[in-house]
Design a protein around this motif. Structure first.
Motif, PDB file in Angstrom:
ATOM      1  N   SER A  91       0.820  -1.236  -0.053  1.00  8.46           N
ATOM      2  CA  SER A  91      -0.168  -0.041   0.007  1.00  8.46           C
ATOM      3  C   SER A  91       0.972   1.277  -0.030  1.00  8.46           C
ATOM      4  CB  SER A  91      -1.007   0.033   1.327  1.00  8.46           C
ATOM      5  OG  SER A  91      -0.129   0.099   2.389  1.00  8.46           O
ATOM      6  N   GLN A  93       0.457   5.559   0.476  1.00  4.18           N
ATOM      7  CA  GLN A  93      -0.634   6.747   0.583  1.00  4.18           C
ATOM      8  C   GLN A  93      -0.080   8.179  -0.091  1.00  4.18           C
ATOM      9  OE1 GLN A  93      -0.976   5.467   5.100  1.00  4.18           O
ATOM     10  NE2 GLN A  93      -2.369   7.181   4.427  1.00  4.18           N
ATOM     11  N   ALA A 100      -2.709   9.118  -6.538  1.00  3.73           N
ATOM     12  CA  ALA A 100      -3.315   7.839  -6.243  1.00  3.73           C
ATOM     13  C   ALA A 100      -3.559   7.185  -7.611  1.00  3.73           C
ATOM     14  CB  ALA A 100      -4.234   8.022  -5.352  1.00  3.73           C
ATOM     15  N   LYS A 149      -9.922   6.059   0.243  1.00  2.81           N
ATOM     16  CA  LYS A 149      -9.495   7.012   1.141  1.00  2.81           C
ATOM     17  C   LYS A 149      -9.631   6.479   2.725  1.00  2.81           C
ATOM     18  CE  LYS A 149     -10.789  11.779   1.684  1.00  2.81           C
ATOM     19  NZ  LYS A 149     -11.482  12.908   1.084  1.00  2.81           N
ATOM     20  N   GLY A 150      -8.207   6.902   3.195  1.00  2.00           N
ATOM     21  CA  GLY A 150      -8.171   6.561   4.743  1.00  2.00           C
ATOM     22  C   GLY A 150      -8.430   7.689   5.699  1.00  2.00           C
ATOM     23  N   ASP A 152      -6.021   9.253   7.539  1.00  7.51           N
ATOM     24  CA  ASP A 152      -5.151  10.337   7.357  1.00  7.51           C
ATOM     25  C   ASP A 152      -5.599  11.750   6.705  1.00  7.51           C
ATOM     26  OD1 ASP A 152      -2.611  11.632   6.826  1.00  7.51           O
ATOM     27  OD2 ASP A 152      -1.434   9.912   7.630  1.00  7.51           O
ATOM     28  N   THR A 155      -2.031  12.502   4.164  1.00 11.02           N
ATOM     29  CA  THR A 155      -2.036  11.603   2.689  1.00 11.02           C
ATOM     30  C   THR A 155      -3.361  10.763   2.926  1.00 11.02           C
ATOM     31  OG1 THR A 155      -0.700  10.072   4.255  1.00 11.02           O
ATOM     32  CG2 THR A 155       0.295  11.744   2.604  1.00 11.02           C
ATOM     33  N   TRP A 157      -5.325   9.477   0.489  1.00  9.06           N
ATOM     34  CA  TRP A 157      -5.505   8.252  -0.374  1.00  9.06           C
ATOM     35  C   TRP A 157      -4.837   7.297  -0.486  1.00  9.06           C
ATOM     36  CZ3 TRP A 157     -10.139   9.281  -2.548  1.00  9.06           C
ATOM     37  CH2 TRP A 157     -10.668  10.753  -2.685  1.00  9.06           C
ATOM     38  N   ILE A 158      -5.154   6.103  -0.656  1.00  8.54           N
ATOM     39  CA  ILE A 158      -4.488   4.863  -0.548  1.00  8.54           C
ATOM     40  C   ILE A 158      -4.766   3.977  -1.664  1.00  8.54           C
ATOM     41  CG2 ILE A 158      -4.266   2.758   1.154  1.00  8.54           C
ATOM     42  CD1 ILE A 158      -5.162   4.368   3.363  1.00  8.54           C
TER      43      ILE A 158
END
Length: 166
Positions: A91, A93, A100, A149-150, A152, A155, A157-158
């Motif tokens: 992964s 970010q 991304a 989307k996470g 954080d 950052t 976008w994962i």
């Protein structure tokens, strides 16, 4: 040629019950093209990626190891669930959604470029979220590439790249 060499190397290590690569073997792995690494990962999937497991990473509910081969980013792991199923996962970010998307598209094009015509991708998009699953009837492995989307805020976008058994 390198893929066949790595496959033999992985088979030998798995048969011997050892998951440590020698410095020479690690160097050969590091020198492989991304296509060769992807094909080696798909070959190692049925054996739980045992020969590609690096240092163990502490986790309470599952076992996980740093991966010795990286395709997306350099933070790849091999995770084994309580049921014994293993997954190779990377992964990365990103602050910007566009970056991304570029990596998600790169991972898709890598698979398309490296795999034969029997591998078919199914992509789904829901708003800004993306998921691509790539499988072949002649393989027990599958590839899943996801953009989400996470939590954080810096950052959020994962992009994840996973190789698992079907």
């Amino acid at each position: 040629m390198k893929t066949r060499l790595l496959g033999l190397m992985l088979a030998g290590l798995t048969a011997a019950g050892c998951s440590t690569l020698t410095p020479e073997q690690q160097e050969k792995l590091d020198d492989m093209s991304n296509c060769e690494k992807l094909n080696a990962l798909l070959s190692a999937s049925p054996n739980g990626f045992s020969a590609l497991k690096g240092a163990e990473v502490g986790a309470k509910l599952m076992n996980s190891w740093q991966a010795k081969a990286h395709l997306v980013g350099n933070k790849c792991q091999i995770i084994e669930s309580a049921s014994g199923k293993s997954k190779y996962t990377c992964s990365e970010q990103f602050k910007e959604y566009e970056n991304a998307v570029k990596i998600h598209n790169y991972a898709q094009s890598l698979a398309k470029q490296c795999l034969d015509h029997s591998w078919v991708g199914d992509s789904q998009k829901s708003g800004q979220l993306m998921r691509t699953e790539i499988m072949s009837p002649s393989s027990t492995s599958k590839i899943a590439i996801e953009l989400g989307k996470g939590l954080d805020k810096v950052t959020p976008w994962i992009v994840t790249f996973n190789v698992t058994e079907k």
